[in-house]
Design a protein around this motif. Structure first.
Motif, PDB file in Angstrom:
ATOM      1  N   GLY A 104       0.830  -1.203   0.000  1.00  0.00           N
ATOM      2  CA  GLY A 104       0.000   0.000   0.000  1.00  0.00           C
ATOM      3  C   GLY A 104       0.858   1.245   0.000  1.00  0.00           C
ATOM      4  O   GLY A 104       1.991   1.236   0.489  1.00  0.00           O
ATOM      5  N   SER A 105       0.353   2.320  -0.553  1.00  0.00           N
ATOM      6  CA  SER A 105       1.137   3.553  -0.612  1.00  0.00           C
ATOM      7  C   SER A 105       0.795   4.461   0.558  1.00  0.00           C
ATOM      8  O   SER A 105      -0.277   4.347   1.157  1.00  0.00           O
ATOM      9  CB  SER A 105       0.898   4.271  -1.935  1.00  0.00           C
ATOM     10  OG  SER A 105      -0.480   4.499  -2.103  1.00  0.00           O
ATOM     11  N   ASP A 106       1.722   5.344   0.870  1.00  0.00           N
ATOM     12  CA  ASP A 106       1.540   6.281   1.977  1.00  0.00           C
ATOM     13  C   ASP A 106       1.016   7.595   1.413  1.00  0.00           C
ATOM     14  O   ASP A 106       1.715   8.596   1.375  1.00  0.00           O
ATOM     15  CB  ASP A 106       2.869   6.481   2.712  1.00  0.00           C
ATOM     16  CG  ASP A 106       2.696   7.188   4.038  1.00  0.00           C
ATOM     17  OD1 ASP A 106       1.618   7.039   4.642  1.00  0.00           O
ATOM     18  OD2 ASP A 106       3.622   7.878   4.473  1.00  0.00           O
ATOM     19  N   VAL A 107      -0.228   7.547   0.926  1.00  0.00           N
ATOM     20  CA  VAL A 107      -0.885   8.721   0.355  1.00  0.00           C
ATOM     21  C   VAL A 107      -2.212   8.925   1.079  1.00  0.00           C
ATOM     22  O   VAL A 107      -2.751   7.996   1.678  1.00  0.00           O
ATOM     23  CB  VAL A 107      -1.124   8.574  -1.167  1.00  0.00           C
ATOM     24  CG1 VAL A 107       0.193   8.494  -1.921  1.00  0.00           C
ATOM     25  CG2 VAL A 107      -1.974   7.370  -1.477  1.00  0.00           C
ATOM     26  N   GLU A 108      -2.736  10.116   0.994  1.00  0.00           N
ATOM     27  CA  GLU A 108      -3.949  10.469   1.728  1.00  0.00           C
ATOM     28  C   GLU A 108      -5.137   9.580   1.373  1.00  0.00           C
ATOM     29  O   GLU A 108      -5.972   9.281   2.224  1.00  0.00           O
ATOM     30  CB  GLU A 108      -4.282  11.940   1.453  1.00  0.00           C
ATOM     31  CG  GLU A 108      -5.233  12.528   2.445  1.00  0.00           C
ATOM     32  CD  GLU A 108      -5.294  14.037   2.365  1.00  0.00           C
ATOM     33  OE1 GLU A 108      -6.293  14.583   2.850  1.00  0.00           O
ATOM     34  OE2 GLU A 108      -4.361  14.656   1.837  1.00  0.00           O
ATOM     35  N   ALA A 109      -5.226   9.133   0.134  1.00  0.00           N
ATOM     36  CA  ALA A 109      -6.347   8.294  -0.294  1.00  0.00           C
ATOM     37  C   ALA A 109      -6.330   6.918   0.364  1.00  0.00           C
ATOM     38  O   ALA A 109      -7.349   6.227   0.390  1.00  0.00           O
ATOM     39  CB  ALA A 109      -6.328   8.142  -1.812  1.00  0.00           C
ATOM     40  N   ASN A 110      -5.203   6.495   0.902  1.00  0.00           N
ATOM     41  CA  ASN A 110      -5.070   5.186   1.530  1.00  0.00           C
ATOM     42  C   ASN A 110      -5.131   5.273   3.053  1.00  0.00           C
ATOM     43  O   ASN A 110      -4.894   4.294   3.741  1.00  0.00           O
ATOM     44  CB  ASN A 110      -3.749   4.529   1.093  1.00  0.00           C
ATOM     45  CG  ASN A 110      -3.637   3.086   1.531  1.00  0.00           C
ATOM     46  OD1 ASN A 110      -4.610   2.350   1.548  1.00  0.00           O
ATOM     47  ND2 ASN A 110      -2.440   2.688   1.923  1.00  0.00           N
ATOM     48  N   ILE A 111      -5.458   6.448   3.594  1.00  0.00           N
ATOM     49  CA  ILE A 111      -5.399   6.647   5.044  1.00  0.00           C
ATOM     50  C   ILE A 111      -6.758   7.082   5.587  1.00  0.00           C
ATOM     51  O   ILE A 111      -7.406   7.963   5.031  1.00  0.00           O
ATOM     52  CB  ILE A 111      -4.328   7.696   5.389  1.00  0.00           C
ATOM     53  CG1 ILE A 111      -2.969   7.171   4.946  1.00  0.00           C
ATOM     54  CG2 ILE A 111      -4.317   8.010   6.871  1.00  0.00           C
ATOM     55  CD1 ILE A 111      -1.867   8.166   5.064  1.00  0.00           C
ATOM     56  N   VAL A 112      -7.168   6.435   6.671  1.00  0.00           N
ATOM     57  CA  VAL A 112      -8.402   6.803   7.365  1.00  0.00           C
ATOM     58  C   VAL A 112      -8.103   6.900   8.858  1.00  0.00           C
ATOM     59  O   VAL A 112      -7.191   6.242   9.360  1.00  0.00           O
ATOM     60  CB  VAL A 112      -9.539   5.787   7.125  1.00  0.00           C
ATOM     61  CG1 VAL A 112      -9.978   5.773   5.675  1.00  0.00           C
ATOM     62  CG2 VAL A 112      -9.155   4.396   7.577  1.00  0.00           C
ATOM     63  N   PRO A 113      -8.874   7.715   9.587  1.00  0.00           N
ATOM     64  CA  PRO A 113      -8.689   7.764  11.042  1.00  0.00           C
ATOM     65  C   PRO A 113      -9.245   6.502  11.691  1.00  0.00           C
ATOM     66  O   PRO A 113     -10.193   5.896  11.188  1.00  0.00           O
ATOM     67  CB  PRO A 113      -9.486   9.000  11.468  1.00  0.00           C
ATOM     68  CG  PRO A 113     -10.429   9.260  10.372  1.00  0.00           C
ATOM     69  CD  PRO A 113      -9.857   8.679   9.130  1.00  0.00           C
ATOM     70  N   ALA A 114      -8.626   6.092  12.793  1.00  0.00           N
ATOM     71  CA  ALA A 114      -9.078   4.904  13.507  1.00  0.00           C
ATOM     72  C   ALA A 114      -8.870   5.096  14.998  1.00  0.00           C
ATOM     73  O   ALA A 114      -7.965   5.813  15.420  1.00  0.00           O
ATOM     74  CB  ALA A 114      -8.300   3.676  13.033  1.00  0.00           C
ATOM     75  N   CYS A 115      -9.735   4.477  15.785  1.00  0.00           N
ATOM     76  CA  CYS A 115      -9.539   4.503  17.232  1.00  0.00           C
ATOM     77  C   CYS A 115      -8.373   3.561  17.550  1.00  0.00           C
ATOM     78  O   CYS A 115      -7.958   2.751  16.715  1.00  0.00           O
ATOM     79  CB  CYS A 115     -10.804   4.077  17.965  1.00  0.00           C
ATOM     80  SG  CYS A 115     -11.284   2.354  17.703  1.00  0.00           S
ATOM     81  N   GLN A 116      -7.862   3.660  18.740  1.00  0.00           N
ATOM     82  CA  GLN A 116      -6.709   2.847  19.125  1.00  0.00           C
ATOM     83  C   GLN A 116      -7.018   1.361  19.013  1.00  0.00           C
ATOM     84  O   GLN A 116      -6.227   0.587  18.477  1.00  0.00           O
ATOM     85  CB  GLN A 116      -6.282   3.198  20.549  1.00  0.00           C
ATOM     86  CG  GLN A 116      -5.084   2.408  21.015  1.00  0.00           C
ATOM     87  CD  GLN A 116      -4.636   2.811  22.410  1.00  0.00           C
ATOM     88  OE1 GLN A 116      -5.194   3.722  23.012  1.00  0.00           O
ATOM     89  NE2 GLN A 116      -3.655   2.129  22.923  1.00  0.00           N
ATOM     90  N   HIS A 117      -8.184   0.952  19.493  1.00  0.00           N
ATOM     91  CA  HIS A 117      -8.539  -0.468  19.486  1.00  0.00           C
ATOM     92  C   HIS A 117      -8.589  -1.024  18.063  1.00  0.00           C
ATOM     93  O   HIS A 117      -8.001  -2.066  17.770  1.00  0.00           O
ATOM     94  CB  HIS A 117      -9.890  -0.683  20.185  1.00  0.00           C
ATOM     95  CG  HIS A 117     -10.327  -2.107  20.155  1.00  0.00           C
ATOM     96  ND1 HIS A 117     -11.180  -2.599  19.204  1.00  0.00           N
ATOM     97  CD2 HIS A 117      -9.996  -3.159  20.950  1.00  0.00           C
ATOM     98  CE1 HIS A 117     -11.369  -3.890  19.410  1.00  0.00           C
ATOM     99  NE2 HIS A 117     -10.659  -4.246  20.470  1.00  0.00           N
ATOM    100  N   CYS A 118      -9.275  -0.327  17.157  1.00  0.00           N
ATOM    101  CA  CYS A 118      -9.383  -0.812  15.776  1.00  0.00           C
ATOM    102  C   CYS A 118      -8.027  -0.835  15.085  1.00  0.00           C
ATOM    103  O   CYS A 118      -7.681  -1.807  14.414  1.00  0.00           O
ATOM    104  CB  CYS A 118     -10.357   0.055  14.977  1.00  0.00           C
ATOM    105  SG  CYS A 118     -12.085  -0.144  15.470  1.00  0.00           S
ATOM    106  N   ASN A 119      -7.254   0.231  15.233  1.00  0.00           N
ATOM    107  CA  ASN A 119      -5.968   0.305  14.540  1.00  0.00           C
ATOM    108  C   ASN A 119      -5.006  -0.769  15.024  1.00  0.00           C
ATOM    109  O   ASN A 119      -4.342  -1.420  14.228  1.00  0.00           O
ATOM    110  CB  ASN A 119      -5.347   1.686  14.726  1.00  0.00           C
ATOM    111  CG  ASN A 119      -4.181   1.914  13.806  1.00  0.00           C
ATOM    112  OD1 ASN A 119      -4.137   1.408  12.694  1.00  0.00           O
ATOM    113  ND2 ASN A 119      -3.213   2.671  14.269  1.00  0.00           N
ATOM    114  N   LEU A 120      -4.937  -0.989  16.334  1.00  0.00           N
ATOM    115  CA  LEU A 120      -4.003  -1.977  16.864  1.00  0.00           C
ATOM    116  C   LEU A 120      -4.469  -3.399  16.595  1.00  0.00           C
ATOM    117  O   LEU A 120      -3.651  -4.300  16.409  1.00  0.00           O
ATOM    118  CB  LEU A 120      -3.763  -1.751  18.354  1.00  0.00           C
ATOM    119  CG  LEU A 120      -3.100  -0.413  18.693  1.00  0.00           C
ATOM    120  CD1 LEU A 120      -2.947  -0.260  20.196  1.00  0.00           C
ATOM    121  CD2 LEU A 120      -1.771  -0.248  17.991  1.00  0.00           C
ATOM    122  N   SER A 121      -5.779  -3.633  16.542  1.00  0.00           N
ATOM    123  CA  SER A 121      -6.252  -4.979  16.241  1.00  0.00           C
ATOM    124  C   SER A 121      -6.114  -5.287  14.753  1.00  0.00           C
ATOM    125  O   SER A 121      -5.873  -6.424  14.373  1.00  0.00           O
ATOM    126  CB  SER A 121      -7.711  -5.159  16.681  1.00  0.00           C
ATOM    127  OG  SER A 121      -8.580  -4.378  15.885  1.00  0.00           O
TER     128      SER A 121
END
Length: 148
Positions: A104-121
């Motif tokens: 995956g690329s490190d561009v804005e279209a590939n990024i969404v905000p996530a809570c700590q629980h969702c991102n770490l899981s």
């Protein structure tokens, strides 16, 4: 033997050679490494959050060999009103929908905000891989008529 001016310990002379030219130093190698780490930590601490995030993510993208286009962490969180894209809770992290480790690329279209629980899981899983880890949700099952 030579005494370090920072830690006060006597150490062999070869631990007091610093720099590329191996010039004598008054601090031992261990103390010089600690001072350098402290300097780097303070440098990053003083940067604005978006700049610190930019430097960190550019380095991560380079380590994975993927594209990086600068973006604003704050702008993404504000656009989503600080809500997690996966569960709606308060978001404090940013997540790559398609992980950097999987191309995956490190561009804005590939990024969404996530809570700590969702991102770490989710970690380095794709959305399909992450969905396979879900079981019946205990909160829904507790007396709300969930069929399980």
């Amino acid at each position: 033997m030579k005494v370090c001016r920072l830690c006060g310990r006597g150490k062999p002379v070869d631990q007091f050679l610093a720099g590329k030219a191996k010039k004598p130093s008054s601090a031992c190698a261990t103390c010089r490494r600690k001072a350098q780490a402290k300097h780097v930590k303070n440098f990053y601490r003083r940067l604005p959050p978006d700049k610190r995030h930019e430097l960190t993510h550019r380095r991560r993208a380079e380590s994975y060999g993927v594209a990086h286009v600068p973006y604003s962490r704050t702008a993404i969180l504000e656009r989503w009103r600080f809500a997690c894209a996966y569960c709606g809770d308060h978001a404090t992290h940013l997540d790559h929908v398609h992980p950097l480790s999987k191309g995956g690329s490190d561009v804005e279209a590939n990024i969404v905000p996530a809570c700590q629980h969702c991102n770490l899981s989710k970690g380095a899983k794709t959305l399909a891989e992450w969905a396979l880890t879900f079981g019946p949700d205990e909160r829904l099952r507790a007396g709300t008529g969930y069929p399980y």
